[in-house]
Design a protein around this motif. Structure first.
Motif, PDB file in Angstrom:
ATOM      1  N   VAL A  91      36.419  37.451  42.160  1.00 63.16           N
ATOM      2  CA  VAL A  91      37.132  37.674  43.602  1.00 63.16           C
ATOM      3  C   VAL A  91      37.386  39.078  44.100  1.00 63.16           C
ATOM      4  N   GLU A  92      37.825  39.971  43.196  1.00 65.11           N
ATOM      5  CA  GLU A  92      38.545  41.372  43.501  1.00 65.11           C
ATOM      6  C   GLU A  92      37.333  42.145  43.864  1.00 65.11           C
ATOM      7  N   GLN A  93      36.171  42.056  42.968  1.00 71.08           N
ATOM      8  CA  GLN A  93      34.867  42.679  43.390  1.00 71.08           C
ATOM      9  C   GLN A  93      34.274  42.308  44.815  1.00 71.08           C
ATOM     10  N   ALA A  94      34.483  40.950  44.944  1.00 68.62           N
ATOM     11  CA  ALA A  94      33.845  40.481  46.271  1.00 68.62           C
ATOM     12  C   ALA A  94      34.616  41.051  47.459  1.00 68.62           C
ATOM     13  N   LEU A  95      35.884  41.045  47.116  1.00 64.46           N
ATOM     14  CA  LEU A  95      36.824  41.816  48.303  1.00 64.46           C
ATOM     15  C   LEU A  95      36.581  42.955  48.439  1.00 64.46           C
ATOM     16  N   SER A  96      36.341  43.825  47.347  1.00 60.28           N
ATOM     17  CA  SER A  96      36.122  45.286  47.661  1.00 60.28           C
ATOM     18  C   SER A  96      34.549  45.389  48.198  1.00 60.28           C
ATOM     19  N   ILE A  97      33.646  44.826  48.020  1.00 62.53           N
ATOM     20  CA  ILE A  97      32.114  44.837  48.387  1.00 62.53           C
ATOM     21  C   ILE A  97      32.369  44.484  49.975  1.00 62.53           C
ATOM     22  N   LEU A  98      33.105  43.552  50.391  1.00 60.75           N
ATOM     23  CA  LEU A  98      33.053  43.022  51.721  1.00 60.75           C
ATOM     24  C   LEU A  98      34.064  43.970  52.441  1.00 60.75           C
ATOM     25  N   ARG A  99      34.937  44.594  51.967  1.00 58.57           N
ATOM     26  CA  ARG A  99      35.721  45.538  52.435  1.00 58.57           C
ATOM     27  C   ARG A  99      34.660  46.943  52.948  1.00 58.57           C
ATOM     28  N   THR A 100      33.899  47.001  51.816  1.00 64.19           N
ATOM     29  CA  THR A 100      33.040  48.445  52.244  1.00 64.19           C
ATOM     30  C   THR A 100      31.934  47.777  53.162  1.00 64.19           C
ATOM     31  N   ALA A 101      31.810  46.776  53.239  1.00 70.15           N
ATOM     32  CA  ALA A 101      30.659  46.184  54.352  1.00 70.15           C
ATOM     33  C   ALA A 101      31.277  46.197  55.745  1.00 70.15           C
ATOM     34  N   LEU A 102      32.614  46.056  55.667  1.00 71.75           N
ATOM     35  CA  LEU A 102      33.223  45.963  56.745  1.00 71.75           C
ATOM     36  C   LEU A 102      33.572  47.156  57.407  1.00 71.75           C
ATOM     37  N   ALA A 103      33.774  48.257  56.618  1.00 73.81           N
ATOM     38  CA  ALA A 103      33.823  49.717  57.177  1.00 73.81           C
ATOM     39  C   ALA A 103      32.452  50.235  57.503  1.00 73.81           C
ATOM     40  N   LEU A 104      31.609  49.998  56.830  1.00 74.21           N
ATOM     41  CA  LEU A 104      30.147  50.308  57.172  1.00 74.21           C
ATOM     42  C   LEU A 104      29.839  49.868  58.641  1.00 74.21           C
ATOM     43  N   SER A 105      30.231  48.488  58.662  1.00 77.15           N
ATOM     44  CA  SER A 105      29.745  47.865  59.992  1.00 77.15           C
ATOM     45  C   SER A 105      30.626  48.550  61.268  1.00 77.15           C
ATOM     46  N   LYS A 106      31.824  48.737  61.034  1.00 80.18           N
ATOM     47  CA  LYS A 106      32.574  49.435  61.926  1.00 80.18           C
ATOM     48  C   LYS A 106      32.050  50.834  62.502  1.00 80.18           C
ATOM     49  N   ASP A 144      24.558  44.265  55.635  1.00 83.48           N
ATOM     50  CA  ASP A 144      24.124  42.882  55.574  1.00 83.48           C
ATOM     51  C   ASP A 144      23.748  42.533  54.233  1.00 83.48           C
ATOM     52  N   SER A 145      23.330  43.599  53.416  1.00 78.39           N
ATOM     53  CA  SER A 145      22.886  43.524  52.056  1.00 78.39           C
ATOM     54  C   SER A 145      24.356  43.313  51.373  1.00 78.39           C
ATOM     55  N   LEU A 146      25.474  44.011  51.700  1.00 77.39           N
ATOM     56  CA  LEU A 146      26.618  44.101  50.795  1.00 77.39           C
ATOM     57  C   LEU A 146      27.346  42.690  51.050  1.00 77.39           C
ATOM     58  N   VAL A 147      27.197  42.345  52.418  1.00 79.38           N
ATOM     59  CA  VAL A 147      27.882  41.008  52.919  1.00 79.38           C
ATOM     60  C   VAL A 147      27.189  40.016  52.020  1.00 79.38           C
ATOM     61  N   SER A 148      25.947  40.172  51.634  1.00 84.84           N
ATOM     62  CA  SER A 148      25.258  39.044  50.833  1.00 84.84           C
ATOM     63  C   SER A 148      25.661  39.097  49.379  1.00 84.84           C
ATOM     64  N   ILE A 149      25.890  40.212  49.035  1.00 81.82           N
ATOM     65  CA  ILE A 149      26.425  40.715  47.473  1.00 81.82           C
ATOM     66  C   ILE A 149      27.763  39.966  47.356  1.00 81.82           C
ATOM     67  N   GLY A 150      28.758  40.361  48.299  1.00 79.77           N
ATOM     68  CA  GLY A 150      30.017  39.822  48.378  1.00 79.77           C
ATOM     69  C   GLY A 150      30.265  38.465  48.257  1.00 79.77           C
ATOM     70  N   GLN A 151      29.139  37.609  49.014  1.00 78.70           N
ATOM     71  CA  GLN A 151      29.118  36.192  49.314  1.00 78.70           C
ATOM     72  C   GLN A 151      28.794  35.561  47.654  1.00 78.70           C
ATOM     73  N   ARG A 152      28.022  36.441  47.130  1.00 84.77           N
ATOM     74  CA  ARG A 152      27.408  35.784  45.884  1.00 84.77           C
ATOM     75  C   ARG A 152      28.493  35.935  44.721  1.00 84.77           C
ATOM     76  N   LEU A 153      29.343  36.989  44.775  1.00 86.00           N
ATOM     77  CA  LEU A 153      30.220  37.601  43.757  1.00 86.00           C
ATOM     78  C   LEU A 153      31.617  36.702  43.913  1.00 86.00           C
ATOM     79  N   ALA A 154      31.778  36.116  45.064  1.00 81.89           N
ATOM     80  CA  ALA A 154      33.176  35.421  45.793  1.00 81.89           C
ATOM     81  C   ALA A 154      33.681  34.319  44.494  1.00 81.89           C
ATOM     82  N   ASP A 155      32.723  33.746  43.945  1.00 77.35           N
ATOM     83  CA  ASP A 155      33.258  32.632  43.080  1.00 77.35           C
ATOM     84  C   ASP A 155      33.358  33.172  41.639  1.00 77.35           C
ATOM     85  N   SER A 156      32.763  34.188  41.355  1.00 74.40           N
ATOM     86  CA  SER A 156      32.658  34.605  39.944  1.00 74.40           C
ATOM     87  C   SER A 156      33.799  35.842  39.714  1.00 74.40           C
TER      88      SER A 156
END
Length: 185
Positions: free
Chosen positions: A59-74, A45-57
């Motif tokens: 994109v690549e960092q946000a994608l990486s963090i969200l993919r990490t959150a996805l792998a962790l969630s899975k 959840d924390s990684l998703v929140s960070i990814g959301q906040r980085l999405a506008d500034s």
């Protein structure tokens, strides 16, 4: 600092050492104490929140963090985390006009819920999926998804969600010159 070094630095902060505050944008500070000590679901959840906040500034960092959150969630079998990670990936792809990728992420988000329509944002997921389908050229699929969104929102007595789905469907039908359908919404 190169992007690859920056990504390594952020990953090190997130997983190896206690973190006080991470600046995600000019005015957004995310406080995270000992992220690596959190249970997997909370860390995701924390990684998703960070990814959301980085999405506008960044994109690549946000994608990486969200993919990490996805792998962790899975790995933790955390269904909500999977759904939210996919949905946020979809939003980034939609906003960068990668509509086919957005469509895939929204479909994966919905699929990860295993048919559970009680999830708070299910109608939003179908609406976003329908918008991505339309932009990717699948107007028939888009109409089906938007109608599903309307049905779910109406069942929850969510008048705003219903109105948004009706609006999106009418707008899509207007854009493809299907005026009769657009006017009946």
């Amino acid at each position: 600092m190169r992007k690859s070094h920056m990504l390594f630095f952020i990953c090190a902060l997130l997983f190896l050492i206690p973190v006080g505050q991470l600046s995600a944008s000019d005015n957004t500070i995310t406080s995270i104490e000992h992220l690596s000590d959190l249970p997997a679901a909370e860390r995701a959840d924390s990684l998703v929140s960070i990814g959301q906040r980085l999405a506008d500034s960044d994109v690549e960092q946000a994608l990486s963090i969200l993919r990490t959150a996805l792998a962790l969630s899975k790995s933790a079998e955390y269904i909500r985390g999977q759904a939210e990670s996919h949905a946020n990936l979809g939003l980034i792809f939609y906003n960068t006009k990668s509509y086919e990728k957005a469509e895939e992420e929204y479909r994966n988000s919905i699929s990860s819920l295993n048919g559970d329509e009680s999830y708070f944002y299910t109608d939003d997921l179908y609406r976003m999926y329908g918008n991505a389908q339309h932009r990717a050229g699948d107007n028939e699929g888009a109409e089906k998804s938007l109608r599903k969104s309307m049905k779910i929102a109406a069942a929850k007595h969510d008048s705003l969600g219903t109105a948004m789905s009706v609006h999106n469907s009418a707008y899509m039908n207007f854009r493809i010159s299907n005026f009769d359908t657009a006017l009946t919404h």
